[in-house]
Each structure stands twice: as C-alpha cells, then as structure tokens.
Design a protein around this motif. Structure first.
Motif, PDB file in Angstrom:
ATOM      1  N   GLU A 122      25.938  38.361 -11.868  1.00  0.00           N
ATOM      2  CA  GLU A 122      26.732  37.913 -10.031  1.00  0.00           C
ATOM      3  C   GLU A 122      27.960  36.898 -10.569  1.00  0.00           C
ATOM      4  OE1 GLU A 122      24.899  36.663  -6.172  1.00  0.00           O
ATOM      5  OE2 GLU A 122      23.746  38.117  -6.795  1.00  0.00           O
ATOM      6  N   LEU A 123      29.135  37.693 -10.211  1.00  0.00           N
ATOM      7  CA  LEU A 123      30.281  37.013 -10.198  1.00  0.00           C
ATOM      8  C   LEU A 123      30.087  36.527  -8.384  1.00  0.00           C
ATOM      9  CD1 LEU A 123      32.768  37.155 -10.878  1.00  0.00           C
ATOM     10  CD2 LEU A 123      33.832  39.127  -9.400  1.00  0.00           C
ATOM     11  N   LYS A 124      30.046  35.112  -8.996  1.00  0.00           N
ATOM     12  CA  LYS A 124      29.760  34.508  -7.754  1.00  0.00           C
ATOM     13  C   LYS A 124      31.078  34.999  -5.864  1.00  0.00           C
ATOM     14  CE  LYS A 124      27.642  30.264  -9.416  1.00  0.00           C
ATOM     15  NZ  LYS A 124      28.388  28.938  -9.647  1.00  0.00           N
ATOM     16  N   GLU A 125      31.985  35.259  -6.595  1.00  0.00           N
ATOM     17  CA  GLU A 125      32.664  35.807  -5.046  1.00  0.00           C
ATOM     18  C   GLU A 125      32.602  36.589  -4.514  1.00  0.00           C
ATOM     19  OE1 GLU A 125      36.699  37.496  -7.227  1.00  0.00           O
ATOM     20  OE2 GLU A 125      36.767  35.294  -7.213  1.00  0.00           O
ATOM     21  N   SER A 126      31.805  37.627  -5.351  1.00  0.00           N
ATOM     22  CA  SER A 126      31.492  38.984  -4.587  1.00  0.00           C
ATOM     23  C   SER A 126      30.023  39.440  -4.403  1.00  0.00           C
ATOM     24  CB  SER A 126      32.182  39.868  -5.096  1.00  0.00           C
ATOM     25  OG  SER A 126      31.424  40.253  -6.901  1.00  0.00           O
ATOM     26  N   GLY A 127      29.248  38.874  -5.245  1.00  0.00           N
ATOM     27  CA  GLY A 127      28.122  39.278  -5.190  1.00  0.00           C
ATOM     28  C   GLY A 127      27.405  40.265  -6.002  1.00  0.00           C
ATOM     29  N   ARG A 128      28.707  40.892  -6.501  1.00  0.00           N
ATOM     30  CA  ARG A 128      28.086  42.127  -7.274  1.00  0.00           C
ATOM     31  C   ARG A 128      27.519  41.148  -8.834  1.00  0.00           C
ATOM     32  NH1 ARG A 128      31.218  47.026  -5.445  1.00  0.00           N
ATOM     33  NH2 ARG A 128      31.418  47.693  -8.007  1.00  0.00           N
ATOM     34  N   ALA A 129      26.766  42.970  -8.715  1.00  0.00           N
ATOM     35  CA  ALA A 129      26.327  42.363 -10.323  1.00  0.00           C
ATOM     36  C   ALA A 129      27.268  43.040 -11.403  1.00  0.00           C
ATOM     37  CB  ALA A 129      24.909  42.661 -10.508  1.00  0.00           C
ATOM     38  N   ILE A 130      27.386  42.965 -12.538  1.00  0.00           N
ATOM     39  CA  ILE A 130      29.279  43.025 -12.486  1.00  0.00           C
ATOM     40  C   ILE A 130      28.576  42.911 -14.660  1.00  0.00           C
ATOM     41  CG2 ILE A 130      31.122  41.967 -11.650  1.00  0.00           C
ATOM     42  CD1 ILE A 130      31.150  39.923 -13.450  1.00  0.00           C
ATOM     43  N   GLY A 131      27.550  43.523 -15.012  1.00  0.00           N
ATOM     44  CA  GLY A 131      27.546  43.131 -16.018  1.00  0.00           C
ATOM     45  C   GLY A 131      26.065  42.230 -16.924  1.00  0.00           C
ATOM     46  N   CYS A 132      25.306  42.277 -17.902  1.00  0.00           N
ATOM     47  CA  CYS A 132      23.994  42.068 -18.128  1.00  0.00           C
ATOM     48  C   CYS A 132      24.279  41.461 -19.756  1.00  0.00           C
ATOM     49  CB  CYS A 132      23.971  43.023 -18.375  1.00  0.00           C
ATOM     50  SG  CYS A 132      21.355  43.397 -18.882  1.00  0.00           S
ATOM     51  N   VAL A 133      23.421  40.350 -19.549  1.00  0.00           N
ATOM     52  CA  VAL A 133      22.687  39.419 -20.713  1.00  0.00           C
ATOM     53  C   VAL A 133      21.276  39.549 -20.444  1.00  0.00           C
ATOM     54  CG1 VAL A 133      22.919  36.638 -19.297  1.00  0.00           C
ATOM     55  CG2 VAL A 133      23.959  37.310 -21.913  1.00  0.00           C
ATOM     56  N   GLY A 134      21.031  39.086 -21.741  1.00  0.00           N
ATOM     57  CA  GLY A 134      19.882  39.019 -21.727  1.00  0.00           C
ATOM     58  C   GLY A 134      19.450  38.451 -23.485  1.00  0.00           C
ATOM     59  N   ILE A 135      17.869  37.804 -23.746  1.00  0.00           N
ATOM     60  CA  ILE A 135      17.704  37.418 -24.948  1.00  0.00           C
ATOM     61  C   ILE A 135      16.457  38.111 -25.444  1.00  0.00           C
ATOM     62  CG2 ILE A 135      16.931  35.434 -26.364  1.00  0.00           C
ATOM     63  CD1 ILE A 135      18.000  33.919 -23.493  1.00  0.00           C
ATOM     64  N   LEU A 136      16.068  38.746 -26.213  1.00  0.00           N
ATOM     65  CA  LEU A 136      15.461  39.427 -26.329  1.00  0.00           C
ATOM     66  C   LEU A 136      14.456  38.713 -27.617  1.00  0.00           C
ATOM     67  CD1 LEU A 136      17.425  43.033 -27.091  1.00  0.00           C
ATOM     68  CD2 LEU A 136      16.050  42.405 -25.191  1.00  0.00           C
ATOM     69  N   ILE A 137      13.673  38.520 -27.482  1.00  0.00           N
ATOM     70  CA  ILE A 137      12.621  37.274 -28.300  1.00  0.00           C
ATOM     71  C   ILE A 137      11.658  37.747 -29.333  1.00  0.00           C
ATOM     72  CG2 ILE A 137      11.399  35.353 -28.882  1.00  0.00           C
ATOM     73  CD1 ILE A 137      12.065  34.887 -25.506  1.00  0.00           C
ATOM     74  N   GLY A 138      11.573  37.690 -30.428  1.00  0.00           N
ATOM     75  CA  GLY A 138      10.675  37.640 -31.892  1.00  0.00           C
ATOM     76  C   GLY A 138      10.852  39.502 -32.015  1.00  0.00           C
ATOM     77  N   LYS A 139       9.695  40.035 -32.017  1.00  0.00           N
ATOM     78  CA  LYS A 139       9.637  41.237 -31.771  1.00  0.00           C
ATOM     79  C   LYS A 139       9.922  42.425 -30.443  1.00  0.00           C
ATOM     80  CE  LYS A 139       4.876  42.063 -29.818  1.00  0.00           C
ATOM     81  NZ  LYS A 139       5.317  40.886 -28.779  1.00  0.00           N
ATOM     82  N   ASP A 140      10.389  41.530 -29.849  1.00  0.00           N
ATOM     83  CA  ASP A 140      11.757  42.561 -29.061  1.00  0.00           C
ATOM     84  C   ASP A 140      12.479  42.895 -29.524  1.00  0.00           C
ATOM     85  OD1 ASP A 140       9.116  43.030 -26.940  1.00  0.00           O
ATOM     86  OD2 ASP A 140      10.592  41.261 -26.049  1.00  0.00           O
ATOM     87  N   SER A 141      13.155  42.058 -30.524  1.00  0.00           N
ATOM     88  CA  SER A 141      15.078  42.702 -31.228  1.00  0.00           C
ATOM     89  C   SER A 141      14.391  44.185 -31.691  1.00  0.00           C
ATOM     90  CB  SER A 141      15.252  41.142 -31.652  1.00  0.00           C
ATOM     91  OG  SER A 141      16.163  41.207 -32.125  1.00  0.00           O
ATOM     92  N   ASN A 142      16.082  43.662 -31.659  1.00  0.00           N
ATOM     93  CA  ASN A 142      16.623  45.797 -32.153  1.00  0.00           C
ATOM     94  C   ASN A 142      16.417  44.452 -34.113  1.00  0.00           C
ATOM     95  OD1 ASN A 142      17.121  47.483 -30.682  1.00  0.00           O
ATOM     96  ND2 ASN A 142      18.795  45.650 -29.832  1.00  0.00           N
TER      97      ASN A 142
END
Length: 189
Positions: A62-82
C-alpha cells in the motif's frame, strides 16, 4: 501482520482492494513477465484475493501517500514454495504495477520482508526466481543482495502453460547479516 517502510505499508490483502488490484494486474506487462495471466475482471481479482493472497505471509503493497494497493510481496515457506526448499527456508515472490516501476519501491518492500523473514521468522535462507526476460526482477533481486544459485531451462509454467528459463537466486541469513544496513544482528536462526 503489518510491516512498514518509509513509503509503503505492507499489510494483508482486503477484498476492498479488488478494484485497485484489477487496475494494475490487468496490464499485460505485469503478470505474464512474472508468470501469471493478466486479470480480466474485478471479480477475478477479488477471487485471487480470497484464494491466492490469503496466505499469512502475503502482503499488499500500500502506497502510504494514496492508500492504494500497488503490488504484492510474500514469503512462501518450505513446501508452500515453488522451489524444493527446507521448512526453515522461504521463497520471496513479488510484483508491482507498471506506474510504480523504476521508483525503488520493489527493493524497499523486499528488503523489509527479508528483515522480517530473518529476524522474526528465523528463516535460514531466502530464495527468489526470475524468468530470463524479466530484467527488472533481476535488478531488484541484485539490489537486495540475492546471488545467482542456478538456472532451470524449459521449466513448465502451469499458469500460462508454457516453458521458460528461470534463474534462481538465494541469500542466506549470514550473507544478509553481512550486507550493508544490518549492523544489529538478530539471534541466529
């Protein structure tokens, strides 16, 4: 869980983000280069929020200045990983909308997620991948200290039903600790 950087709030996705997600994920320059198809409707974006983004370590940028979701980031741990990794390792996955490319927002978000992964989740190594034609992703990984580990040729991508070359990079807890800006070491994982 919420994480924060100078310009971004990393927070769980909300169904109310569906319209903003669709605005950035419908652009064919975003998804296909990251390995997934462009979104075709707000309803599809809402479904992806409900199913794919409900993972506890997947964050809306979320861009603080606009409050909009602009992208995604995540951690896929262990067996959840590709990737075939241990339960004490994670894969960092990310993307950001085209209007926000080239502003350093992706490395800013990835560095914060890396800090969280090593300092809070006590992971021993983080992995990241990028397809051969995605120079922006390669640059972001390099800026965050990831080092090339290996390349997989003709890897099948189930989302686009094609074959690609994927470069896999990695950073260990010790390498992260030795990199600039991590002078206060957390306890070893």
């Amino acid at each position: 869980m919420r994480l924060e950087t100078p310009r971004l709030l990393l927070r769980p996705w909300r169904e109310t983000d569906a319209a903003h997600l669709y605005d950035i994920a419908r652009d064919p320059r975003v998804g296909p280069i990251a390995g997934w198809p462009a979104h075709t409707s707000v309803e599809q974006s809402a479904e992806i929020i409900r199913t794919v983004f409900r993972h506890p370590e997947v964050y809306a940028l979320e861009l603080k200045e606009s409050g909009r979701a602009i992208g995604c980031v995540g951690i896929l741990i262990g067996k959840d990983s590709n990737f075939d990794i241990g339960d004490d390792e994670g894969e960092i996955a990310y993307w950001i909308g085209v209007p926000y490319w080239g502003q350093g927002l992706t490395p800013e978000a990835v560095r914060e997620v890396m800090r969280h992964a090593f300092a809070t989740l006590k992971l021993k190594a983080l992995w990241c991948g990028y397809f051969a034609d995605n120079s922006q992703s390669h640059a972001a990984q390099s800026k965050c200290g990831f080092r090339h580990h290996h390349t997989e040729e003709n890897k099948y991508n189930k989302f686009l039903q094609d074959y690609r070359t994927e470069h896999i990079s990695r950073i260990t807890w010790q390498q992260w600790l030795e990199s600039a800006g991590n002078s206060t070491p957390p306890l070893a994982p």
